[in-house]
Structure formats: structure tokens, C-alpha cells
Design a protein around this motif. Structure first.
Motif, short mmCIF file in Angstrom:
data_model
loop_
_atom_site.label_atom_id
_atom_site.label_comp_id
_atom_site.label_asym_id
_atom_site.label_seq_id
_atom_site.Cartn_x
_atom_site.Cartn_y
_atom_site.Cartn_z
N THR A 97 22.99 -13.30 -14.24
CA THR A 97 21.55 -13.59 -14.18
C THR A 97 20.75 -12.40 -14.70
O THR A 97 19.56 -12.28 -14.41
CB THR A 97 21.11 -13.91 -12.73
OG1 THR A 97 21.41 -12.80 -11.90
CG2 THR A 97 21.79 -15.17 -12.23
N ASN A 142 16.39 -12.91 -20.12
CA ASN A 142 17.50 -12.71 -21.05
C ASN A 142 17.06 -12.87 -22.51
O ASN A 142 15.96 -13.36 -22.80
CB ASN A 142 18.70 -13.61 -20.71
CG ASN A 142 18.43 -15.08 -20.93
OD1 ASN A 142 17.78 -15.48 -21.89
ND2 ASN A 142 18.95 -15.91 -20.05
N SER A 143 17.92 -12.44 -23.40
CA SER A 143 17.59 -12.44 -24.83
C SER A 143 17.39 -13.85 -25.38
O SER A 143 16.63 -14.02 -26.34
CB SER A 143 18.66 -11.69 -25.63
OG SER A 143 19.93 -12.28 -25.42
N ARG A 153 18.54 -8.57 -29.00
CA ARG A 153 19.45 -7.57 -28.43
C ARG A 153 19.48 -6.29 -29.26
O ARG A 153 19.63 -5.20 -28.73
CB ARG A 153 20.86 -8.16 -28.27
CG ARG A 153 20.98 -9.11 -27.09
CD ARG A 153 22.42 -9.49 -26.81
NE ARG A 153 23.02 -10.26 -27.88
CZ ARG A 153 22.96 -11.59 -27.99
NH1 ARG A 153 22.33 -12.30 -27.06
NH2 ARG A 153 23.54 -12.21 -28.98
N GLY A 161 19.48 -9.53 -17.76
CA GLY A 161 18.59 -9.59 -18.92
C GLY A 161 17.86 -8.27 -19.01
O GLY A 161 18.46 -7.20 -18.90
#
Length: 176
Positions: free
Chosen positions: A66, A31-32, A47, A68
Motif C-alpha cells: 500500500t 502510488n505511481s 518513478r 507509494g
């Protein structure tokens, strides 16, 4: 232009490298927030950069709690990495700590100089807090049994490539 020769801006290459490193370490979408922490940026900045990499076919977004980002096969080719190769980890000792890391490559830049031998060591993932001037030892490597020790000379922005001034180099002697 082939995928292998795709010209990326330095920030795009750095973002992609960090993404691939993290993805290979965890084998799940990144993720970011994780990327932002590793790159010392904000999650919003990350992002904003990802659509560029998606449009180049290097990254895929994964929705959900969950989710990304995942690198594509093209991303691995652009970075000259093999996503299917299992690499052996080695022990890296620095600052009195030992960590396991996976070495991508070791290259010696000036082994012929009698008092200034340097090596570039590239890791699959970023090393935690390696600073210039710190003593470090890497190895033994899986196939060659090579151990390289010395002092950190330089590091790159992503923390996965360091140059060391070599003070000790050991390789096992094998019978022909």
C-alpha cells in the motif's frame, strides 16, 4: 536558498502539486499509477522523476503493497500550503453534475471591466473533466458564502486551477 523559495522545473512543480492534491484527498501514500493517470504519463516516467524530488527533501517513498509517495512538510511550504488546515468543501456544478471540492483561493483579475470579469479559482484537488467553454458554478464558500458562476475560460495542466468568465457573482449581505 530557503525552502519557500525553492526553484523547481515546471514538471517537478506539477508532479509535486498532483502528489500533494492526491495525498490530501486520500491521506495515505500515493502510488505511481495514480500519479501517472492524473498527469497523463506512464508509471515508469513518474518513478524516474521521484528521486529528484526525494533528493530535494520534498517527497518520501513508502515501501510495501500500500506504499507509494508522501509529500514532506517542505513540499507543503514550497507549494504555499498548510497541511494541517482543514478546509471546507464547496459544491461545484458543471456539465449538469455536482461534485464537492475544496477551494484554495478565488482571485479576481479584472473586476473593473464592465463586460469581462474573470476569476481564477484554485482547488485543493483536480476537478474531473472540466473543459474550456463549459458553464460552471462554485460555492457557496465556507466563510464568505460567495457563489461564482460563469464559463470556464482556461484550465491548468493539473486540473486544479481554472479561470472563469464570471456571469454571476453572489455574496450574502451581512449586517455591520
Amino acid at each position: 536558498m530557503s525552502a519557500d523559495s525553492l526553484d523547481l522545473y515546471e514538471t517537478q512543480r506539477r508532479t509535486l502539486t498532483v502528489l500533494v492534491n492526491e495525498y490530501q484527498q486520500r491521506e495515505s501514500p500515493v502510488n505511481s499509477n495514480v500519479l501517472a493517470e492524473r498527469m497523463d504519463r506512464t508509471p515508469g516516467t513518474i518513478r524516474n522523476k521521484m528521486p529528484q524530488l526525494e533528493s530535494l527533501g520534498l517527497v518520501e517513498g513508502v515501501a510495501g503493497p500500500t506504499g507509494g509517495y508522501e509529500p514532506t512538510e517542505k513540499a507543503f511550504r514550497v507549494l504555499d500550503r498548510d497541511p494541517d488546515t482543514d478546509r471546507e468543501s464547496v459544491t461545484v456544478a458543471h456539465d449538469f453534475d455536482r461534485v464537492d471540492a475544496t477551494v484554495e483561493s478565488v482571485s479576481f483579475t479584472n473586476v473593473n471591466h464592465p463586460s469581462d470579469c474573470r476569476a481564477w479559482i484554485e482547488f485543493q484537488t483536480a476537478l474531473p473533466s472540466v473543459e474550456v467553454g463549459e458553464p460552471i458554478a462554485v460555492g457557496p464558500t465556507a466563510q464568505a458564502g460567495l457563489v461564482v458562476a460563469g464559463e470556464v475560460h482556461t484550465t491548468n495542466d493539473t486540473g486544479n486551477r481554472i479561470s472563469i468568465t464570471v456571469s454571476q457573482l453572489e455574496a450574502p449581505v451581512t449586517e455591520p
